[in-house]
Design a protein around this motif. Structure first.
Motif, PDB file in Angstrom:
ATOM      1  N   ASN A   5       0.811  -1.219   0.000  1.00  0.00           N
ATOM      2  CA  ASN A   5       0.000   0.000   0.000  1.00  0.00           C
ATOM      3  C   ASN A   5       0.847   1.273   0.000  1.00  0.00           C
ATOM      4  O   ASN A   5       0.317   2.369   0.157  1.00  0.00           O
ATOM      5  CB  ASN A   5      -0.931   0.016   1.220  1.00  0.00           C
ATOM      6  N   LEU A   6       2.168   1.118  -0.126  1.00  0.00           N
ATOM      7  CA  LEU A   6       3.030   2.290  -0.188  1.00  0.00           C
ATOM      8  C   LEU A   6       2.674   3.155  -1.392  1.00  0.00           C
ATOM      9  O   LEU A   6       2.392   2.648  -2.476  1.00  0.00           O
ATOM     10  CB  LEU A   6       4.500   1.860  -0.278  1.00  0.00           C
ATOM     11  N   LEU A   7       2.689   4.473  -1.195  1.00  0.00           N
ATOM     12  CA  LEU A   7       2.328   5.408  -2.262  1.00  0.00           C
ATOM     13  C   LEU A   7       3.554   6.056  -2.905  1.00  0.00           C
ATOM     14  O   LEU A   7       3.583   6.274  -4.119  1.00  0.00           O
ATOM     15  CB  LEU A   7       1.420   6.506  -1.698  1.00  0.00           C
ATOM     16  N   VAL A   8       4.559   6.345  -2.104  1.00  0.00           N
ATOM     17  CA  VAL A   8       5.762   7.028  -2.584  1.00  0.00           C
ATOM     18  C   VAL A   8       6.897   6.047  -2.848  1.00  0.00           C
ATOM     19  O   VAL A   8       7.660   6.199  -3.798  1.00  0.00           O
ATOM     20  CB  VAL A   8       6.216   8.100  -1.566  1.00  0.00           C
ATOM     21  N   GLN A  10       6.990   2.735  -3.691  1.00  0.00           N
ATOM     22  CA  GLN A  10       6.715   1.466  -4.379  1.00  0.00           C
ATOM     23  C   GLN A  10       7.979   0.839  -4.955  1.00  0.00           C
ATOM     24  O   GLN A  10       8.110  -0.383  -5.009  1.00  0.00           O
ATOM     25  CB  GLN A  10       5.688   1.689  -5.499  1.00  0.00           C
ATOM     26  N   ASN A  66      12.953   9.353  -5.264  1.00  0.00           N
ATOM     27  CA  ASN A  66      11.505   9.183  -5.223  1.00  0.00           C
ATOM     28  C   ASN A  66      10.866  10.538  -5.491  1.00  0.00           C
ATOM     29  O   ASN A  66      11.562  11.563  -5.587  1.00  0.00           O
ATOM     30  CB  ASN A  66      11.064   8.604  -3.875  1.00  0.00           C
ATOM     31  N   SER A  82      -0.540  17.531  -0.418  1.00  0.00           N
ATOM     32  CA  SER A  82      -0.998  16.164  -0.692  1.00  0.00           C
ATOM     33  C   SER A  82       0.169  15.191  -0.747  1.00  0.00           C
ATOM     34  O   SER A  82       0.075  14.069  -0.240  1.00  0.00           O
ATOM     35  CB  SER A  82      -1.774  16.119  -2.019  1.00  0.00           C
ATOM     36  N   ALA A  86       0.909  11.851   1.585  1.00  0.00           N
ATOM     37  CA  ALA A  86       1.271  10.531   1.044  1.00  0.00           C
ATOM     38  C   ALA A  86       2.579  10.044   1.647  1.00  0.00           C
ATOM     39  O   ALA A  86       2.729   8.854   1.964  1.00  0.00           O
ATOM     40  CB  ALA A  86       1.379  10.612  -0.480  1.00  0.00           C
ATOM     41  N   HIS A  89       2.015   8.867   5.172  1.00  0.00           N
ATOM     42  CA  HIS A  89       1.337   7.568   5.091  1.00  0.00           C
ATOM     43  C   HIS A  89       2.357   6.445   4.908  1.00  0.00           C
ATOM     44  O   HIS A  89       2.319   5.408   5.585  1.00  0.00           O
ATOM     45  CB  HIS A  89       0.340   7.592   3.931  1.00  0.00           C
ATOM     46  N   ASP A  90       3.322   6.652   4.005  1.00  0.00           N
ATOM     47  CA  ASP A  90       4.333   5.626   3.739  1.00  0.00           C
ATOM     48  C   ASP A  90       5.271   5.428   4.928  1.00  0.00           C
ATOM     49  O   ASP A  90       5.623   4.298   5.270  1.00  0.00           O
ATOM     50  CB  ASP A  90       5.156   6.007   2.510  1.00  0.00           C
TER      51      ASP A  90
END
Length: 409
Positions: A5-8, A10, A66, A82, A86, A89-90
């Motif tokens: 579920n990682l956004l940055v 991956q 990244n 935003s 993200a 979150h990561d």
């Protein structure tokens, strides 16, 4: 622990070690010894210590480009709301892996507190580890990483203080063994050091600063001063890019490349610079400093050293009455206009006898050795007469000789 579920980050799972760790966590990969062996190999290659899963994760996040590190560089240290969410979150997901004890996963106790043969000496990386240890929440840890990108960058930009230009790849290549000298270790020339330091400090602090020409006698510490001042401001985002005279033709490309690293400051360094009459590379340097179609990036200055006040060789025919150039004054102006483009010119004169002895005395004291005035005068004076005159370089050569062949003999 669903790291997919990682956004940055991956791209972390393009790394075979993390793929194996993930499979081991989900019990898809039961070859724990192979995973432990890979981590030991990484620890030895990179000089990682302590909890190796944590250390390797931090190293990878710090070095792998990244979208956050890219945004920080391109925007001069800023990051959008935003993207920041993200990133937090990561970091919250990764934090679970950072807290994982390797021995619980891989049945290998030595990975909990590993001691590599050679510990990673990177100032940036060790400061990152130290700051993450102090961070309390996942948001605090995210802020630590962002400040790391802002100050040091990511990848090679964080690891290296100095770079060279690779024309074939159109890219910067880190200089691994850049000299670690400090300004306070350089003996003498206090006025020159302060001039250089003040100009560079203004540059780093986004204040007006000049391109610099350091000119004067050979062996007086001009190049050493530039290297030392870069070391002084490494943790403020200053980097050095060393170019050869032949690479001046690439200056427009290099300038545009450096413009992309807007959160960093760069000194383009041209050492021992001078031009013969037939060499035209100086025209690219003149254009880059002032007057080109594309403005010089605000995060770039040019520092050059030379033994010659006028960088372009001037022959007597340039002054002679029989010169076939109808506009002789234009020719003379052309030869001197390059050095005039440097806003700050710092002169290094050869030291007199007492200044030379003071330099030798200071260098010896750095090694805990103090000679009497008479012994210093006789031994250092004899060395200077046997060599090419008085200079900081000759003084250093005498000290090297004394330490290697005289002291404790």
């Amino acid at each position: 622990m669903d790291l997919h579920n990682l956004l940055v980050f991956q791209d972390l799972f393009n790394d075979d070690v993390f793929r194996d760790i993930e499979k081991t966590i989900s019990r898809e990969n039961l070859n724990k010894g192979a995973v432990a062996a890979k981590l030991i190999n990484k620890a030895e290659q990179l000089g990682l210590s302590g909890n190796i899963i944590r250390s390797y994760m931090i190293y990878t996040v710090a070095h792998q480009s990244n979208c956050v590190s890219y945004a920080v560089e391109k925007s001069g240290g800023k990051i959008g709301k935003s993207l920041y969410q993200a990133f937090c979150h990561d970091i919250e997901l990764i934090e679970k892996l950072l807290l994982l004890k390797p021995s619980l996963l891989l049945d290998c106790d030595l990975l909990d507190d590993y001691e590599p043969t050679n510990i990673n000496q990177s100032t940036a990386f060790n400061l990152l580890i130290e700051n993450l240890d102090k961070a309390q929440t996942s948001k605090d840890k995210a802020d630590v990483f962002i400040n790391y990108y802002r100050t040091f960058g990511s990848g090679d930009m964080a690891d290296y203080r100095a770079f060279r230009w690779d024309r074939d790849e159109d890219s910067l290549v880190g200089i691994k063994h850049f000299e670690t000298m400090k300004l306070q270790d350089l003996i003498g020339y206090e006025y020159q050091k302060q001039e250089l330091l003040a100009n560079t400090k203004a540059f780093v602090e986004d204040k007006p600063a000049n391109n610099v020409l350091l000119v004067g006698a050979r062996g007086t510490g001009k190049s050493s001063g530039v290297k030392a001042v870069v070391n002084s401001f490494f943790d403020k985002g200053l980097r050095l890019v060393q170019l050869t005279k032949e690479q001046l033709i690439d200056l427009p490309v290099i300038m545009e490349h450096l413009r992309d690293f807007s959160s960093k400051k760069f000194i383009i360094f041209l050492d021992d610079l001078s031009f013969e009459e037939f060499e035209v590379e100086y025209k690219y340097l003149k254009s880059a400093i002032e007057g080109g179609a594309s403005a010089k990036p605000e995060n770039v200055l040019i520092y050059a050293t030379s033994n010659r006040r006028h960088l372009i060789k001037e022959s007597y025919k340039d002054r002679g009455a029989n010169d076939d150039d109808m506009h002789r004054s234009d020719t003379l102006n052309e030869t001197i206009s390059l050095s005039d483009r440097f806003g700050l010119i710092i002169y290094y004169m050869a030291p007199n006898q007492q200044e030379y002895l003071d330099i030798v005395d200071g260098l010896l004291k750095q090694h805990g050795i103090e000679l009497s005035k008479e012994e210093l005068r006789v031994k250092a004076g004899a060395w200077e007469k046997e060599h090419s005159g008085r200079s900081g370089r000759i003084a250093q050569q005498f000290v090297t000789h004394y330490l290697g062949q005289v002291y404790n003999k």
